[in-house]
Every structure is written in C-alpha cells, then in structure tokens.
Design a protein around this motif. Structure first.
Motif, PDB file in Angstrom:
ATOM      1  N   VAL A 189     -21.943  21.877  16.758  1.00 32.38           N
ATOM      2  CA  VAL A 189     -22.207  22.659  15.799  1.00 32.38           C
ATOM      3  C   VAL A 189     -22.468  21.609  14.753  1.00 32.38           C
ATOM      4  O   VAL A 189     -21.641  20.713  14.467  1.00 32.38           O
ATOM      5  CB  VAL A 189     -20.963  23.540  15.337  1.00 32.38           C
ATOM      6  N   VAL A 190     -23.676  21.264  14.301  1.00 31.03           N
ATOM      7  CA  VAL A 190     -24.121  20.517  13.277  1.00 31.03           C
ATOM      8  C   VAL A 190     -23.994  21.278  11.964  1.00 31.03           C
ATOM      9  O   VAL A 190     -24.452  22.334  11.562  1.00 31.03           O
ATOM     10  CB  VAL A 190     -25.597  20.034  13.404  1.00 31.03           C
ATOM     11  N   PRO A 191     -23.128  20.982  11.269  1.00 33.99           N
ATOM     12  CA  PRO A 191     -22.516  21.656  10.078  1.00 33.99           C
ATOM     13  C   PRO A 191     -23.436  21.744   8.891  1.00 33.99           C
ATOM     14  O   PRO A 191     -24.342  20.724   8.923  1.00 33.99           O
ATOM     15  CB  PRO A 191     -21.462  20.871   9.372  1.00 33.99           C
ATOM     16  N   ASP A 192     -23.433  22.560   8.092  1.00 37.64           N
ATOM     17  CA  ASP A 192     -24.451  22.947   7.013  1.00 37.64           C
ATOM     18  C   ASP A 192     -24.650  21.703   6.149  1.00 37.64           C
ATOM     19  O   ASP A 192     -25.800  21.790   5.483  1.00 37.64           O
ATOM     20  CB  ASP A 192     -24.034  24.211   6.257  1.00 37.64           C
ATOM     21  N   MET A 194     -25.752  25.875  23.201  1.00 38.40           N
ATOM     22  CA  MET A 194     -25.039  24.683  23.460  1.00 38.40           C
ATOM     23  C   MET A 194     -25.117  23.701  22.278  1.00 38.40           C
ATOM     24  O   MET A 194     -24.214  22.883  21.895  1.00 38.40           O
ATOM     25  CB  MET A 194     -25.110  23.862  24.516  1.00 38.40           C
ATOM     26  N   VAL A 195     -26.111  24.086  21.270  1.00 37.15           N
ATOM     27  CA  VAL A 195     -26.418  23.300  20.228  1.00 37.15           C
ATOM     28  C   VAL A 195     -26.724  24.454  18.997  1.00 37.15           C
ATOM     29  O   VAL A 195     -27.350  25.332  19.084  1.00 37.15           O
ATOM     30  CB  VAL A 195     -27.451  22.370  20.200  1.00 37.15           C
ATOM     31  N   ILE A 196     -25.537  24.345  18.009  1.00 35.56           N
ATOM     32  CA  ILE A 196     -25.920  25.150  16.711  1.00 35.56           C
ATOM     33  C   ILE A 196     -26.263  24.257  15.762  1.00 35.56           C
ATOM     34  O   ILE A 196     -25.358  23.307  15.388  1.00 35.56           O
ATOM     35  CB  ILE A 196     -24.688  26.010  16.535  1.00 35.56           C
ATOM     36  N   VAL A 197     -27.275  24.554  14.738  1.00 29.84           N
ATOM     37  CA  VAL A 197     -27.562  23.904  13.701  1.00 29.84           C
ATOM     38  C   VAL A 197     -27.766  24.686  12.559  1.00 29.84           C
ATOM     39  O   VAL A 197     -28.560  25.698  12.471  1.00 29.84           O
ATOM     40  CB  VAL A 197     -28.984  23.248  13.920  1.00 29.84           C
ATOM     41  N   GLU A 198     -26.963  24.676  11.734  1.00 26.50           N
ATOM     42  CA  GLU A 198     -26.497  25.528  10.497  1.00 26.50           C
ATOM     43  C   GLU A 198     -27.591  25.436   9.512  1.00 26.50           C
ATOM     44  O   GLU A 198     -27.452  24.609   8.384  1.00 26.50           O
ATOM     45  CB  GLU A 198     -25.257  25.375   9.827  1.00 26.50           C
ATOM     46  N   HIS A 223     -35.338  18.193  12.277  1.00 23.72           N
ATOM     47  CA  HIS A 223     -35.119  16.691  12.364  1.00 23.72           C
ATOM     48  C   HIS A 223     -33.673  16.567  12.953  1.00 23.72           C
ATOM     49  O   HIS A 223     -33.844  15.836  14.050  1.00 23.72           O
ATOM     50  CB  HIS A 223     -35.125  15.944  11.050  1.00 23.72           C
ATOM     51  N   VAL A 224     -32.880  17.271  12.520  1.00 24.13           N
ATOM     52  CA  VAL A 224     -31.557  16.972  13.057  1.00 24.13           C
ATOM     53  C   VAL A 224     -31.470  17.830  14.447  1.00 24.13           C
ATOM     54  O   VAL A 224     -30.691  17.551  15.161  1.00 24.13           O
ATOM     55  CB  VAL A 224     -30.398  17.559  11.954  1.00 24.13           C
ATOM     56  N   ALA A 225     -32.039  19.079  14.476  1.00 24.96           N
ATOM     57  CA  ALA A 225     -31.828  19.830  15.560  1.00 24.96           C
ATOM     58  C   ALA A 225     -32.607  19.180  16.873  1.00 24.96           C
ATOM     59  O   ALA A 225     -32.049  19.098  17.965  1.00 24.96           O
ATOM     60  CB  ALA A 225     -32.628  21.363  15.464  1.00 24.96           C
ATOM     61  N   SER A 283     -15.981   8.080  16.820  1.00 21.55           N
ATOM     62  CA  SER A 283     -14.923   7.011  16.658  1.00 21.55           C
ATOM     63  C   SER A 283     -13.542   7.729  16.258  1.00 21.55           C
ATOM     64  O   SER A 283     -12.516   6.990  16.902  1.00 21.55           O
ATOM     65  CB  SER A 283     -15.321   6.154  15.814  1.00 21.55           C
ATOM     66  N   HIS A 284     -13.552   8.796  15.759  1.00 19.74           N
ATOM     67  CA  HIS A 284     -12.155   9.397  15.467  1.00 19.74           C
ATOM     68  C   HIS A 284     -11.912  10.544  16.089  1.00 19.74           C
ATOM     69  O   HIS A 284     -10.801  11.303  15.952  1.00 19.74           O
ATOM     70  CB  HIS A 284     -12.297   9.947  14.103  1.00 19.74           C
ATOM     71  N   GLY A 285     -12.822  11.079  17.404  1.00 19.65           N
ATOM     72  CA  GLY A 285     -12.406  12.132  17.989  1.00 19.65           C
ATOM     73  C   GLY A 285     -12.444  13.430  17.363  1.00 19.65           C
ATOM     74  O   GLY A 285     -11.588  14.161  17.775  1.00 19.65           O
ATOM     75  N   VAL A 286     -13.283  13.442  16.364  1.00 18.90           N
ATOM     76  CA  VAL A 286     -13.229  14.867  15.749  1.00 18.90           C
ATOM     77  C   VAL A 286     -14.593  15.632  15.703  1.00 18.90           C
ATOM     78  O   VAL A 286     -15.736  14.803  16.358  1.00 18.90           O
ATOM     79  CB  VAL A 286     -12.886  14.734  14.080  1.00 18.90           C
ATOM     80  N   SER A 287     -14.776  16.709  15.225  1.00 16.00           N
ATOM     81  CA  SER A 287     -15.914  17.467  15.190  1.00 16.00           C
ATOM     82  C   SER A 287     -17.012  16.766  14.300  1.00 16.00           C
ATOM     83  O   SER A 287     -16.505  16.273  13.517  1.00 16.00           O
ATOM     84  CB  SER A 287     -15.658  18.995  15.086  1.00 16.00           C
ATOM     85  N   LEU A 288     -18.205  17.487  14.449  1.00 16.12           N
ATOM     86  CA  LEU A 288     -19.149  16.797  13.429  1.00 16.12           C
ATOM     87  C   LEU A 288     -18.861  17.374  12.203  1.00 16.12           C
ATOM     88  O   LEU A 288     -19.144  16.697  10.961  1.00 16.12           O
ATOM     89  CB  LEU A 288     -20.529  17.241  13.860  1.00 16.12           C
ATOM     90  N   ARG A 289     -18.282  18.709  12.088  1.00 15.15           N
ATOM     91  CA  ARG A 289     -18.093  19.119  10.717  1.00 15.15           C
ATOM     92  C   ARG A 289     -16.845  18.324  10.038  1.00 15.15           C
ATOM     93  O   ARG A 289     -16.993  18.094   8.886  1.00 15.15           O
ATOM     94  CB  ARG A 289     -17.686  20.646  10.673  1.00 15.15           C
ATOM     95  N   THR A 290     -16.075  17.911  10.852  1.00 14.46           N
ATOM     96  CA  THR A 290     -14.975  17.398  10.230  1.00 14.46           C
ATOM     97  C   THR A 290     -15.349  16.092   9.706  1.00 14.46           C
ATOM     98  O   THR A 290     -14.954  15.586   8.567  1.00 14.46           O
ATOM     99  CB  THR A 290     -13.714  17.312  11.229  1.00 14.46           C
ATOM    100  N   ALA A 291     -16.113  15.441  10.615  1.00 18.71           N
ATOM    101  CA  ALA A 291     -16.761  13.998  10.349  1.00 18.71           C
ATOM    102  C   ALA A 291     -17.284  14.089   8.975  1.00 18.71           C
ATOM    103  O   ALA A 291     -17.298  13.112   8.020  1.00 18.71           O
ATOM    104  CB  ALA A 291     -17.213  13.506  11.446  1.00 18.71           C
ATOM    105  N   ALA A 292     -18.179  14.826   8.930  1.00 20.93           N
ATOM    106  CA  ALA A 292     -19.103  15.040   7.810  1.00 20.93           C
ATOM    107  C   ALA A 292     -18.383  15.332   6.481  1.00 20.93           C
ATOM    108  O   ALA A 292     -18.346  14.713   5.302  1.00 20.93           O
ATOM    109  CB  ALA A 292     -20.391  16.145   7.742  1.00 20.93           C
ATOM    110  N   THR A 293     -17.311  16.211   6.366  1.00 19.92           N
ATOM    111  CA  THR A 293     -16.567  16.712   5.472  1.00 19.92           C
ATOM    112  C   THR A 293     -15.696  15.380   5.119  1.00 19.92           C
ATOM    113  O   THR A 293     -15.798  15.250   3.816  1.00 19.92           O
ATOM    114  CB  THR A 293     -15.628  17.933   5.584  1.00 19.92           C
ATOM    115  N   VAL A 294     -15.004  14.871   5.953  1.00 20.00           N
ATOM    116  CA  VAL A 294     -14.239  13.563   5.470  1.00 20.00           C
ATOM    117  C   VAL A 294     -15.117  12.315   4.810  1.00 20.00           C
ATOM    118  O   VAL A 294     -14.660  11.990   3.712  1.00 20.00           O
ATOM    119  CB  VAL A 294     -13.474  12.901   6.913  1.00 20.00           C
ATOM    120  N   MET A 295     -16.311  12.192   5.314  1.00 21.01           N
ATOM    121  CA  MET A 295     -17.028  11.252   4.845  1.00 21.01           C
ATOM    122  C   MET A 295     -17.699  11.723   3.062  1.00 21.01           C
ATOM    123  O   MET A 295     -17.649  10.929   2.398  1.00 21.01           O
ATOM    124  CB  MET A 295     -18.575  11.218   5.609  1.00 21.01           C
ATOM    125  N   ALA A 296     -17.894  13.032   3.174  1.00 22.41           N
ATOM    126  CA  ALA A 296     -18.262  13.427   1.820  1.00 22.41           C
ATOM    127  C   ALA A 296     -17.031  13.409   0.956  1.00 22.41           C
ATOM    128  O   ALA A 296     -17.200  12.948  -0.235  1.00 22.41           O
ATOM    129  CB  ALA A 296     -18.866  14.899   2.003  1.00 22.41           C
TER     130      ALA A 296
END
Length: 424
Positions: free
Chosen positions: A343-346, A318-322, A204-206, A396-409
């Motif tokens: 990179v879509v984080p694990d 160009m797209v890595i989905v963990e 779904h995410v890929a 909105s914060h100009g960060v990677s998907l991993r950083t955004a996901a980790t910050v939210m969590a």
C-alpha cells in the motif's frame, strides 16, 4: 478504532481516527514525549464560519464552512478547499494533518491546512457557487494569504473556484494577489501541469511500485475508483503507459471490461453524459465491485474510507496506490499488510498536486512561469526521490510504507518545531 459501525452494520469512515492512529504509531517509534506528541496532534488554528447564501429564487440559506491550519512550523499552511455534503470539522482536521505530513515528506516548505463547505455543488447554480465561494473567502480572509495559508482545489471545486478566491482576496487587499491560491486558470497565474499533477504523481509512483514487486507495467491490469480530477487522468496516464485499465467507477456507477477499457472513448462518454455509467464499451457493475476486480494495481481515487475491514480481504490487487486522501481505514491497513499487499500511502502517492501547487506559488511570487517540460521533469524527480526514500526507510526498519512515510514526515515537522522553540 478507526471505523464506526452504525445500525445498518456498514462501516463509516473515521478519517480523524485513522490520522491520529497513524501519528500515534509514528510518535511511538520516534520516542517523543507527551508534550511534543500533543503539539503534533493538535491543530494550530481552526475556524468555523456561517455562510449566508441568497439563492437564485430569492430565498436565503445558511451554510457552514471550515478552515483548519494544522501546523505552521515549516512554513505557511497549504491545503485544498472542498465543497461536499459530507464535510465535517473532524474530516477537515484529518485532511489538514495529512497535508502537514505530505508537505514535510516531499520537503515542500509548507505546513498543512484544509478547508471545506458543507454543500452539494450539483444542486446549486454557477452564480450560487460563486456567491458561496466569495462569502467563504471573505469570512476566512484574515487567516489566508501567500505568506499565511494558500488554498487549492479539492473535491467539488476547480480552477474557477480558485479564481473567485483570488479575486475576492485581492479586492480586500486593494491589489492583485496571485499567490493567495493555487490551481488557478493559466490566465490568472496558474501553472502548466497543475490540473493533472496529482494524477501524474500517482502514476509515477504506481509504475515504480509495480516494477518493485516484479510486474512489468505493460503486462499489468489496473482498476481506478473515482473518475474525477484525480481518477480520470490517472486512468489516462496508466493506459498511456501500457497498463490495461479493467474497471473504473464514479459517484453514479461503474464499468468494467475483461480486455481493458478504451479510456479515450470513456472520457468522451463522460464529457457527454457526466458519468461513466452507461458507457457502451464496458459492462455495468456495482460501484464497490471495482475495488474487488482481479487486477495487479488498484488506485482508490475517490473519498476517505472506501477500503475497510469488510472488503479488505476481497481485494485482489497486490499493489494499492492511494490517489485519494485516507481511502484505507486503520483496520483495513492491518488486513492488507498481513496479506502482503503493498500500500503506497496517500501522503506520498497523491503528493503531486501539492508539489506543483508549490511550483505555482513560486512562479506567482517571481512573476516568471516555467514550461510544461520543466514542471513535469521536476515533478517526476520529486516523486521518485520521495518513493526511493520511503522504500529504503521501510525496508531498513521492517515497517510498512505508510509507517515509514509518516515517521519521516513527523520527524521533519518535529525537528522544525524544536529548532524554532516554544514561544513565549
């Protein structure tokens, strides 16, 4: 440093170092003080147990098992149980931490946990694995339960393992406790869709990530590292969506085909031979070469640290989905980000398993089971909602998907902790 270098100069995974580095980056963005940061980093409980096993030949061997509960602020602990010769306490600590963030990111009311036994399941009989599982469950039973900590399958374990966990715990409780484990057989309170849930979520995410970078799935090519519980179904669902899967690998070998592999035929081959190696519909290649195929999408679905500083510059996708937990080292993450690789984080990509584990737990506690369509539609809704939220946060914060996901969590976990307060 997230990668250890040994005398042979090959990088070795350091999942705990990677997990701590990701948390540190999030804490810096959120501005938390040292006390709160320390609480978020430290496991709530960790247990190491000895597991004496009587082998089929009458000899006795002593194995080592672990169970780590990283955080309980948002609910009971949740996390898989793996049987692997590579299990270490630090690995289990890292995996438990990632489970905490995964549950928070998907707004599942659990904390994170993980368990492992240092064993190569391929070298033990069915009866020996049952005895190991039951003794391990007995040793950790004071710490698990539907309201405390709910194990699930992981590397080297399956629905039969979970049936043994449930039965052993139930005998000690004096009554059947279906909710003590998820990923069980349907006949013992399992959920429809659980076996393929992680792979469904990955796909779904890929597909959403491919569309986001302007690639139509029907025109895309992919490679999948790993052909176990996650990789196999990921390859199948990608093929069903029109994506050409050019290469796959497993622990014993790898195959590739320029025009795309026939995944249905490959699955039959694996069922007959136990490995993708020797599949006549593809060319044999080195296992590590799967990561470097010229594809649009790469799904690492094996173990930690396979994408590292040595091979990150050779990855064409160009797209890595963990699909796996922690497959990309901290150094590799930096390299890929500098190259513009998405990179879509694990903690987002492979969260489908814990979502449907939650659904199974809810169904077991209610003794009411949902249809396969109900499970699939709710899974898709949760995955895409999380994808959209992480994507918006990153932009909105100009960060990677991993950083955004980790910050939210991390923020959700910290808020729960602060609202509950410090006891005593």
């Amino acid at each position: 440093m997230s990668t250890l270098t040994y005398l042979d100069a090959s990088p070795r995974p350091d999942p705990l170092g990677d997990a701590q580095a990701q948390l540190s980056a999030a804490v810096g963005i959120l501005g938390y003080d040292d006390g709160l940061a320390g609480m978020l980093a430290a496991p709530r409980r960790q247990l190491t147990v000895s597991i004496p096993l009587r082998r089929d030949d009458g000899s006795v061997e002593v194995l080592t098992g672990h169970r780590v509960q990283h955080n309980l602020s948002r609910g009971p602990a949740k996390g898989g149980l793996r049987f692997s010769p590579d299990v270490t306490l630090d690995e289990v600590r890292a995996l438990a931490m990632w489970m905490t963030w995964k549950c928070a990111l998907l707004d599942v009311p659990y904390g994170g946990a993980k368990g492992g036994v240092r064993i190569d399941p391929d070298r033990y009989s069915h009866g020996e694995l049952e005895r190991v599982t039951r003794r391990y469950t007995t040793e950790i039973s004071p710490f698990i339960g539907p309201e405390r900590d709910i194990p699930a399958p992981d590397v080297g374990t399956d629905e039969q393992t979970m049936a043994w966990v449930m039965d052993t715990y139930s005998h000690q409780s004096g009554h059947t406790v279906l909710g003590v484990a998820t990923g069980k057989p349907l006949a013992l309170g399992g959920s429809l869709g659980r076996a393929t849930a992680t792979s469904r979520g990955v796909v779904h995410v890929a597909l959403a990530a491919l569309l986001d970078v302007g690639i139509e799935p029907a025109e895309a090519a992919a490679a999948v590292e790993g052909f176990g519980k996650v990789g196999r179904y990921t390859a199948r669902f990608l093929a069903e969506a029109g994506v050409r899967v050019l290469g796959v690998s497993d622990a014993h070998g790898a195959v590739a085909a320029a025009g795309g592999l026939d995944i249905s035929a490959l699955e039959l081959h694996v069922d007959a031979h136990g490995t993708v190696a020797g599949f006549p519909g593809g060319e044999a290649i080195a296992r590590t070469d799967v990561l470097e195929l010229e594809v649009d999408l790469l799904v690492p679905a094996a173990v930690e640290g396979t994408i590292n500083a040595q091979n990150a510059n050779r990855i064409h996708a160009m797209v890595i989905v963990e699909g796996a937990n922690g497959p990309t080292s901290e150094q590799a993450d930096d390299i890929l980000r500098s190259r513009g690789v998405v990179v879509v984080p694990d903690i987002l990509a492979n969260a489908g398993g814990v979502i449907v584990s939650y659904f199974e737990w809810v169904q077991a506690n209610q003794a009411y089971w949902w249809s396969a369509d109900d499970v699939e539609s709710r899974l898709k809704e949760r995955m895409l909602q999380a994808w959209n939220g992480v994507q918006q946060k990153a932009r909105s914060h100009g960060v990677s998907l991993r950083t955004a996901a980790t910050v939210m969590a991390v923020e959700r976990v910290a808020n729960a902790h602060l609202l509950r307060g410090l006891y005593p």
